[in-house]
Design a protein around this motif. Structure first.
Motif, PDB file in Angstrom:
ATOM      1  N   ARG A  80       0.920  -0.956  -0.027  1.00  8.42           N
ATOM      2  CA  ARG A  80      -0.129   0.150  -0.068  1.00  8.42           C
ATOM      3  C   ARG A  80       1.063   1.351   0.036  1.00  8.42           C
ATOM      4  O   ARG A  80       0.651   1.878  -0.756  1.00  8.42           O
ATOM      5  CB  ARG A  80      -0.889   0.094   1.252  1.00  8.42           C
ATOM      6  CG  ARG A  80      -1.846   1.254   1.315  1.00  8.42           C
ATOM      7  CD  ARG A  80      -2.847   1.041   2.566  1.00  8.42           C
ATOM      8  NE  ARG A  80      -2.181   1.192   3.562  1.00  8.42           N
ATOM      9  CZ  ARG A  80      -2.043   0.040   4.532  1.00  8.42           C
ATOM     10  NH1 ARG A  80      -2.635  -0.971   4.249  1.00  8.42           N
ATOM     11  NH2 ARG A  80      -1.267   0.285   5.617  1.00  8.42           N
ATOM     12  N   GLU A  81       1.797   1.342   0.948  1.00  7.46           N
ATOM     13  CA  GLU A  81       2.698   2.443   0.851  1.00  7.46           C
ATOM     14  C   GLU A  81       3.496   2.697  -0.397  1.00  7.46           C
ATOM     15  O   GLU A  81       3.690   3.847  -0.752  1.00  7.46           O
ATOM     16  CB  GLU A  81       3.756   2.431   2.011  1.00  7.46           C
ATOM     17  CG  GLU A  81       3.037   2.537   3.540  1.00  7.46           C
ATOM     18  CD  GLU A  81       3.968   2.067   4.595  1.00  7.46           C
ATOM     19  OE1 GLU A  81       5.021   1.522   4.221  1.00  7.46           O
ATOM     20  OE2 GLU A  81       3.557   2.491   5.818  1.00  7.46           O
ATOM     21  N   ARG A  83       2.408   1.913  -3.578  1.00  8.43           N
ATOM     22  CA  ARG A  83       1.498   2.352  -4.289  1.00  8.43           C
ATOM     23  C   ARG A  83       1.013   3.766  -4.336  1.00  8.43           C
ATOM     24  O   ARG A  83       1.143   4.514  -5.360  1.00  8.43           O
ATOM     25  CB  ARG A  83       0.262   1.564  -4.174  1.00  8.43           C
ATOM     26  CG  ARG A  83       0.155   0.075  -5.073  1.00  8.43           C
ATOM     27  CD  ARG A  83      -1.018  -0.597  -5.134  1.00  8.43           C
ATOM     28  NE  ARG A  83      -1.876  -0.731  -3.983  1.00  8.43           N
ATOM     29  CZ  ARG A  83      -1.673  -1.390  -3.033  1.00  8.43           C
ATOM     30  NH1 ARG A  83      -1.243  -2.770  -3.228  1.00  8.43           N
ATOM     31  NH2 ARG A  83      -2.684  -1.532  -2.057  1.00  8.43           N
ATOM     32  N   ASN A  84       1.030   4.150  -2.950  1.00 13.37           N
ATOM     33  CA  ASN A  84       0.800   5.462  -2.594  1.00 13.37           C
ATOM     34  C   ASN A  84       1.847   6.321  -3.031  1.00 13.37           C
ATOM     35  O   ASN A  84       1.641   7.458  -3.769  1.00 13.37           O
ATOM     36  CB  ASN A  84       0.298   5.612  -0.804  1.00 13.37           C
ATOM     37  CG  ASN A  84      -0.901   4.923  -0.788  1.00 13.37           C
ATOM     38  OD1 ASN A  84      -1.498   4.654  -1.506  1.00 13.37           O
ATOM     39  ND2 ASN A  84      -1.139   4.841   0.516  1.00 13.37           N
ATOM     40  N   ASP A  85       3.113   5.935  -2.758  1.00 15.65           N
ATOM     41  CA  ASP A  85       4.125   6.916  -3.220  1.00 15.65           C
ATOM     42  C   ASP A  85       4.360   7.041  -4.676  1.00 15.65           C
ATOM     43  O   ASP A  85       4.627   8.072  -5.013  1.00 15.65           O
ATOM     44  CB  ASP A  85       5.419   6.154  -2.326  1.00 15.65           C
ATOM     45  CG  ASP A  85       6.657   6.923  -2.714  1.00 15.65           C
ATOM     46  OD1 ASP A  85       6.643   8.540  -2.210  1.00 15.65           O
ATOM     47  OD2 ASP A  85       7.693   6.719  -3.250  1.00 15.65           O
ATOM     48  N   GLN A  87       2.002   6.746  -6.773  1.00 10.90           N
ATOM     49  CA  GLN A  87       0.894   7.655  -7.331  1.00 10.90           C
ATOM     50  C   GLN A  87       1.213   9.096  -7.203  1.00 10.90           C
ATOM     51  O   GLN A  87       1.026   9.925  -7.935  1.00 10.90           O
ATOM     52  CB  GLN A  87      -0.347   7.334  -6.541  1.00 10.90           C
ATOM     53  CG  GLN A  87      -1.589   8.100  -6.901  1.00 10.90           C
ATOM     54  CD  GLN A  87      -1.919   7.661  -8.386  1.00 10.90           C
ATOM     55  OE1 GLN A  87      -1.697   6.463  -8.679  1.00 10.90           O
ATOM     56  NE2 GLN A  87      -2.158   8.378  -9.357  1.00 10.90           N
TER      57      GLN A  87
END
Length: 107
Positions: A80-81, A83-85, A87
């Protein structure tokens, strides 16, 4: 931003993605994954989809796997981290490209 700056930015963003590290969990280790973007046209949906696929693959390879529930939650958090970074970095790249295009049309 001229073409040289954009090319340098794209090359530099052979994406070193560092998931954020919680200060409350001193046992966490920062992980880095490299995702090449130089060959992608990030202004298109196809290029952005390919970027996300590369990020997902890099997260699987980098974060690893786990079988017990506690470790599995850590792996999922790592994914998740990343993917967020990614993005956030994708938004920065596409914004830089839009600025470059806008500056070229004013001439």
């Amino acid at each position: 931003m001229n073409r040289f700056h954009f090319a340098a930015l794209a090359a530099a963003l052979t994406l070193a993605m560092l998931p954020s590290i919680s200060t409350a969990d001193p046992g966490r280790v920062p992980l880095t994954a490299r995702v090449t973007v130089r060959d992608l046209d990030l202004a298109t949906l196809v290029g952005q989809k390919q970027f996300r696929q590369r990020v997902a693959h890099a997260a699987v390879v980098t974060c690893g796997t786990a079988f017990d529930i506690h470790d599995r939650l850590d792996v999922l958090r790592c994914h998740r981290e990343m993917r967020n970074d990614a993005q956030v970095r994708l938004a920065a790249l596409t914004r830089a490209r839009a600025i470059e295009l806008a500056s070229n049309t004013r001439r």
